[in-house]
Write a protein that holds these residues in place. Structure first.
Motif, PDB file in Angstrom:
ATOM      1  N   VAL A  26      44.865  34.044  64.869  1.00  0.00           N
ATOM      2  CA  VAL A  26      45.863  32.871  65.168  1.00  0.00           C
ATOM      3  C   VAL A  26      46.701  33.456  66.016  1.00  0.00           C
ATOM      4  N   SER A  27      47.408  34.457  65.517  1.00  0.00           N
ATOM      5  CA  SER A  27      48.746  34.955  66.393  1.00  0.00           C
ATOM      6  C   SER A  27      48.394  35.210  67.815  1.00  0.00           C
ATOM      7  N   SER A  28      47.153  36.076  67.968  1.00  0.00           N
ATOM      8  CA  SER A  28      46.805  36.485  69.310  1.00  0.00           C
ATOM      9  C   SER A  28      46.569  35.186  70.143  1.00  0.00           C
ATOM     10  N   ALA A  29      45.894  34.143  69.529  1.00  0.00           N
ATOM     11  CA  ALA A  29      45.613  32.781  70.208  1.00  0.00           C
ATOM     12  C   ALA A  29      46.970  32.048  70.686  1.00  0.00           C
ATOM     13  N   ILE A  30      48.033  32.182  69.787  1.00  0.00           N
ATOM     14  CA  ILE A  30      49.163  31.536  70.117  1.00  0.00           C
ATOM     15  C   ILE A  30      50.091  32.427  71.194  1.00  0.00           C
ATOM     16  N   GLY A  31      50.276  33.930  71.002  1.00  0.00           N
ATOM     17  CA  GLY A  31      50.927  34.629  71.760  1.00  0.00           C
ATOM     18  C   GLY A  31      50.286  34.756  73.383  1.00  0.00           C
ATOM     19  N   ASN A  32      49.082  34.576  73.456  1.00  0.00           N
ATOM     20  CA  ASN A  32      48.452  34.482  74.733  1.00  0.00           C
ATOM     21  C   ASN A  32      48.413  33.126  75.472  1.00  0.00           C
ATOM     22  N   GLY A  33      48.436  32.122  74.433  1.00  0.00           N
ATOM     23  CA  GLY A  33      48.487  30.864  74.987  1.00  0.00           C
ATOM     24  C   GLY A  33      49.769  30.640  75.589  1.00  0.00           C
ATOM     25  N   ILE A  34      51.043  31.251  74.964  1.00  0.00           N
ATOM     26  CA  ILE A  34      52.208  31.239  75.532  1.00  0.00           C
ATOM     27  C   ILE A  34      52.375  31.970  76.828  1.00  0.00           C
ATOM     28  N   VAL A  35      51.668  33.230  76.871  1.00  0.00           N
ATOM     29  CA  VAL A  35      51.818  33.768  78.158  1.00  0.00           C
ATOM     30  C   VAL A  35      51.172  33.205  79.383  1.00  0.00           C
ATOM     31  N   ILE A  36      49.965  32.546  79.083  1.00  0.00           N
ATOM     32  CA  ILE A  36      49.304  31.671  80.264  1.00  0.00           C
ATOM     33  C   ILE A  36      50.134  30.533  80.416  1.00  0.00           C
ATOM     34  N   VAL A  84      34.496  50.231  59.374  1.00  0.00           N
ATOM     35  CA  VAL A  84      35.124  48.758  59.067  1.00  0.00           C
ATOM     36  C   VAL A  84      36.299  48.426  59.751  1.00  0.00           C
ATOM     37  N   TRP A  85      37.419  49.052  59.476  1.00  0.00           N
ATOM     38  CA  TRP A  85      38.897  48.725  59.950  1.00  0.00           C
ATOM     39  C   TRP A  85      38.930  49.105  61.410  1.00  0.00           C
ATOM     40  N   ALA A  86      38.110  50.116  62.024  1.00  0.00           N
ATOM     41  CA  ALA A  86      38.319  50.382  63.578  1.00  0.00           C
ATOM     42  C   ALA A  86      37.462  49.102  64.043  1.00  0.00           C
ATOM     43  N   ALA A  87      36.701  48.587  63.810  1.00  0.00           N
ATOM     44  CA  ALA A  87      35.795  47.589  64.389  1.00  0.00           C
ATOM     45  C   ALA A  87      36.426  46.243  64.198  1.00  0.00           C
ATOM     46  N   SER A  88      37.218  45.909  63.083  1.00  0.00           N
ATOM     47  CA  SER A  88      37.659  44.557  62.772  1.00  0.00           C
ATOM     48  C   SER A  88      39.394  44.347  62.805  1.00  0.00           C
ATOM     49  N   PHE A  89      39.906  45.920  62.826  1.00  0.00           N
ATOM     50  CA  PHE A  89      41.227  45.800  62.937  1.00  0.00           C
ATOM     51  C   PHE A  89      42.041  46.437  64.063  1.00  0.00           C
ATOM     52  N   ILE A  90      41.478  47.781  64.384  1.00  0.00           N
ATOM     53  CA  ILE A  90      42.076  48.562  65.363  1.00  0.00           C
ATOM     54  C   ILE A  90      41.687  47.947  66.816  1.00  0.00           C
ATOM     55  N   ILE A  91      40.543  47.626  67.049  1.00  0.00           N
ATOM     56  CA  ILE A  91      40.323  47.197  68.292  1.00  0.00           C
ATOM     57  C   ILE A  91      41.015  45.699  68.454  1.00  0.00           C
ATOM     58  N   PRO A  92      40.731  44.735  67.502  1.00  0.00           N
ATOM     59  CA  PRO A  92      41.453  43.153  67.841  1.00  0.00           C
ATOM     60  C   PRO A  92      42.971  43.359  67.918  1.00  0.00           C
ATOM     61  N   ILE A  93      43.616  44.236  67.264  1.00  0.00           N
ATOM     62  CA  ILE A  93      45.030  43.945  67.193  1.00  0.00           C
ATOM     63  C   ILE A  93      45.621  44.241  68.517  1.00  0.00           C
ATOM     64  N   ASN A  94      44.902  44.997  69.336  1.00  0.00           N
ATOM     65  CA  ASN A  94      45.456  45.312  70.827  1.00  0.00           C
ATOM     66  C   ASN A  94      45.632  44.036  71.474  1.00  0.00           C
ATOM     67  N   SER A  95      44.787  42.997  71.257  1.00  0.00           N
ATOM     68  CA  SER A  95      44.923  41.625  71.872  1.00  0.00           C
ATOM     69  C   SER A  95      46.168  40.840  71.363  1.00  0.00           C
ATOM     70  N   CYS A  96      46.301  41.013  70.127  1.00  0.00           N
ATOM     71  CA  CYS A  96      47.610  40.356  69.302  1.00  0.00           C
ATOM     72  C   CYS A  96      48.904  41.021  70.031  1.00  0.00           C
ATOM     73  N   ILE A  97      48.793  42.239  70.307  1.00  0.00           N
ATOM     74  CA  ILE A  97      50.002  42.911  70.721  1.00  0.00           C
ATOM     75  C   ILE A  97      50.450  42.708  71.997  1.00  0.00           C
ATOM     76  N   ASN A  98      49.289  42.910  72.847  1.00  0.00           N
ATOM     77  CA  ASN A  98      49.654  42.776  74.389  1.00  0.00           C
ATOM     78  C   ASN A  98      50.361  41.765  74.830  1.00  0.00           C
ATOM     79  N   PRO A  99      50.322  40.394  74.511  1.00  0.00           N
ATOM     80  CA  PRO A  99      51.265  39.241  74.959  1.00  0.00           C
ATOM     81  C   PRO A  99      52.730  39.633  74.613  1.00  0.00           C
ATOM     82  N   TYR A 100      53.061  40.014  73.274  1.00  0.00           N
ATOM     83  CA  TYR A 100      54.155  39.938  73.002  1.00  0.00           C
ATOM     84  C   TYR A 100      54.699  41.217  73.771  1.00  0.00           C
ATOM     85  N   LEU A 101      54.100  42.403  73.897  1.00  0.00           N
ATOM     86  CA  LEU A 101      54.696  43.541  74.721  1.00  0.00           C
ATOM     87  C   LEU A 101      54.872  43.238  76.161  1.00  0.00           C
TER      88      LEU A 101
END
Length: 535
Positions: free
Chosen positions: A233-243, A491-508
């Motif tokens: 959800v946060s990734s969708a909101i953040g990247n939506g704001i960017v676009i 599990v955490w690498a596949a489900s958290f580490i990789i996707p978290i980048n898409s959430c951080i990028n728009p804010y960063l």
């Protein structure tokens, strides 16, 4: 004279049988292996001898056979009642043949049989009469066949005796849950379907295990379930704001060609990261939908088009994001290190590069899905490439070898590893250039800006490093067999580490930029414009 000759022939043929069955210290005759802890005769028929039912029956009359090996004989058909005379048989090996059908009553009379090897054949269906009379069977190998259907009652004759069952490397699609639920004494089960482990209940060993799911839920860890939804959800909101912000508030960005390029790259990054948000929301929504009954629908979910589509857009998102970061890093490095040279990337070239990158990764991401079309069959990929895990990812972080694993290694380890090296090199060049220029400019006016830019660049490098380098390192260690990655880390690498980048990028890259731009002084803006740098 003829009578004497016949007597000699009879003696030559019968003495080995007598020796085998009654003398424990004698040398066994050809094709016999004798063990005398209890009198046991084993008849072996392999590539050096053609099997012959009459010969086997004759041997059995003189010495009841307890172990019969007919492996690697290119057997394609077996007659009914083929083994009905071998009532003492305890072990039967029919592996490595070309058997496609097991007729009813084939094993009739084998009430003492304990071990049956049917692996490495072409068996497609197990019927209710396939294993007639095998009431003492304890070990059954059916792996490496083409089994698609197990009809109800196929295992009914040994529900109270079977201890070990191997069904790996088949294409099992049709079966009744009760077929496995009735195997009350089963201790070990090996298959390709996690859902079968839920049907047999609590046994000593059951494989495969599902690192993400339980019998009830697609995501068995509550923390992972919450994080996946929050990040999505946060990734969708953040990247939506960017676009939206880049689309409608771009007057300043269009003043020069450099800012146009930066706007296009940032927007492209946001679009690719938005796809990761879509993937996360699909998985989280599916978990909610199947909550409490996942095992019953696991097979249908993994083979569904939605799962394959989710896996494809996840790959597309990750690779387009990495590619955009690499292009963005190179562009910024070139403009900062050599600010007065010809532009490496103008707006026209940028559109071409972005278009090519998307086209390439759409092809690479969706190529494994073409096997879902009836008129296409790429033998390299299995039909369910992305459905090996319940979260529909094809990450090469385990030692499992599924069809197309080299493809995943080339993408996630090869390309991403190279991209990280390029990104890191670009930012090292930026830091070196900023440090050198800091000694020649007015320190009172530029010190604060250099520090701020170095801090922002440090965060960019650090977040990219944290998201991708551990995954690349784990993949390399797994492939070189230096480290068997624990399930929790995978599990955490596949489900958290990789996707978290898409959430951080728009804010960063954008939201921080929106706040910092407003704090710049007029004379400082002029310096930035002169050096054509806008980090």
């Amino acid at each position: 004279m003829a009578v004497i000759f016949k007597i000699i022939i009879v003696i030559i043929l019968t003495v080995p049988l007598v020796i085998c069955c009654n003398v424990s210290e004698a040398v066994c005759p050809v094709n016999f292996s004798c063990q005398f802890s209890s009198v046991k005769c084993e008849y072996y028929c392999n590539n050096t001898i053609s099997y012959n039912w009459t010969v086997i029956s004759n041997y059995n009359q003189h010495c009841p056979i307890k172990s019969l090996n007919l492996s690697s004989n290119q057997i394609s058909t077996l007659p009914i009642y083929a083994f009905s005379d071998l009532i003492s048989l305890k072990e039967l090996n029919l592996s490595l043949n070309n058997i496609s059908t097991l007729p009813a009553k084939l094993f009739s009379g084998l009430t003492s049989l304990e071990k049956l090897y049917l692996n490495n054949n072409q068996i497609r269906t197990l019927t209710a009469k396939t294993f007639d009379d095998l009431t003492s069977l304890q070990i059954l190998y059916l792996n490496k066949n083409s089994i698609t259907t197990i009809k109800y009652g196929a295992f009914s004759y040994f529900t109270s005796s079977l201890l070990y069952l191997d069904l790996r490397n088949n294409n099992l699609q049709n079966y009744r849950d009760r077929t496995f639920e009735k195997l009350k004494k089963l201790k070990e089960l090996y298959s390709d379907l996690f859902s079968l482990c839920c049907l047999v209940g609590d046994i000593d060993v059951c494989e495969p295990t599902d690192t993400f799911s339980s019998c009830a839920d697609l995501l068995k860890r509550e923390g992972l379930r919450v994080l996946m939804l929050v990040i999505g959800v946060s990734s969708a909101i953040g990247n939506g704001i960017v676009i939206l912000s880049r689309r409608f508030n771009n007057k300043d960005n269009n003043k020069n060609d450099f800012n146009k390029v930066q706007t296009m790259l940032i927007t492209n990054l946001a679009v690719s990261d938005l796809l990761m948000a879509v993937y996360l929301i699909i998985i989280a929504s599916t978990d909610i939908h199947y909550r409490g009954r996942y095992a019953k629908v696991a097979r249908d979910w993994k083979s569904s088009f939605l799962c394959s589509f989710a896996g494809a857009i996840s790959t597309l998102s990750g690779q387009c994001s990495v590619t955009t970061l690499m292009i963005l890093s190179i562009d910024r490095a070139v403009n900062i290190v050599n600010p007065f040279t010809t532009k490496w990337l103008n707006s026209t070239k940028c559109k071409i590069v972005i278009g090519i990158s998307w086209l390439v990764w759409v092809v690479f991401s969706f190529l494994p899905l073409v096997n879902r079309l009836d008129f296409i069959n790429l033998s390299y990929f299995c039909k369910n490439y992305y459905g090996k895990q319940s979260v529909c990812l094809a990450l090469p972080l385990t030692r499992s070898r599924w069809p197309g694993w080299e493809y995943a290694i080339a993408i996630f380890i090869g390309f991403n590893g190279l991209s990280f090296i390029v990104i890191a090199t670009s930012y090292v060049a930026i830091f070196v250039s900023v440090k050198r220029s800091g000694a020649t400019v007015n320190k009172i006016k530029r010190r604060k800006d250099l520090t701020r830019r170095a801090w922002k660049l440090g965060i960019i490098v650090f977040t990219d490093f944290c998201c991708w380098f551990p995954v690349i390192l784990m993949g390399i260690c797994s492939e070189t067999k230096r480290w068997d990655i624990p399930d929790e880390i995978y599990v955490w690498a596949a489900s958290f580490i990789i996707p978290i980048n898409s959430c951080i990028n728009p804010y960063l890259y954008t939201i921080v930029h929106m706040f910092t731009c407003n704090s710049r002084k007029p004379n400082f803006q002029q310096e930035i414009k002169m050096t054509k740098v806008d980090i």
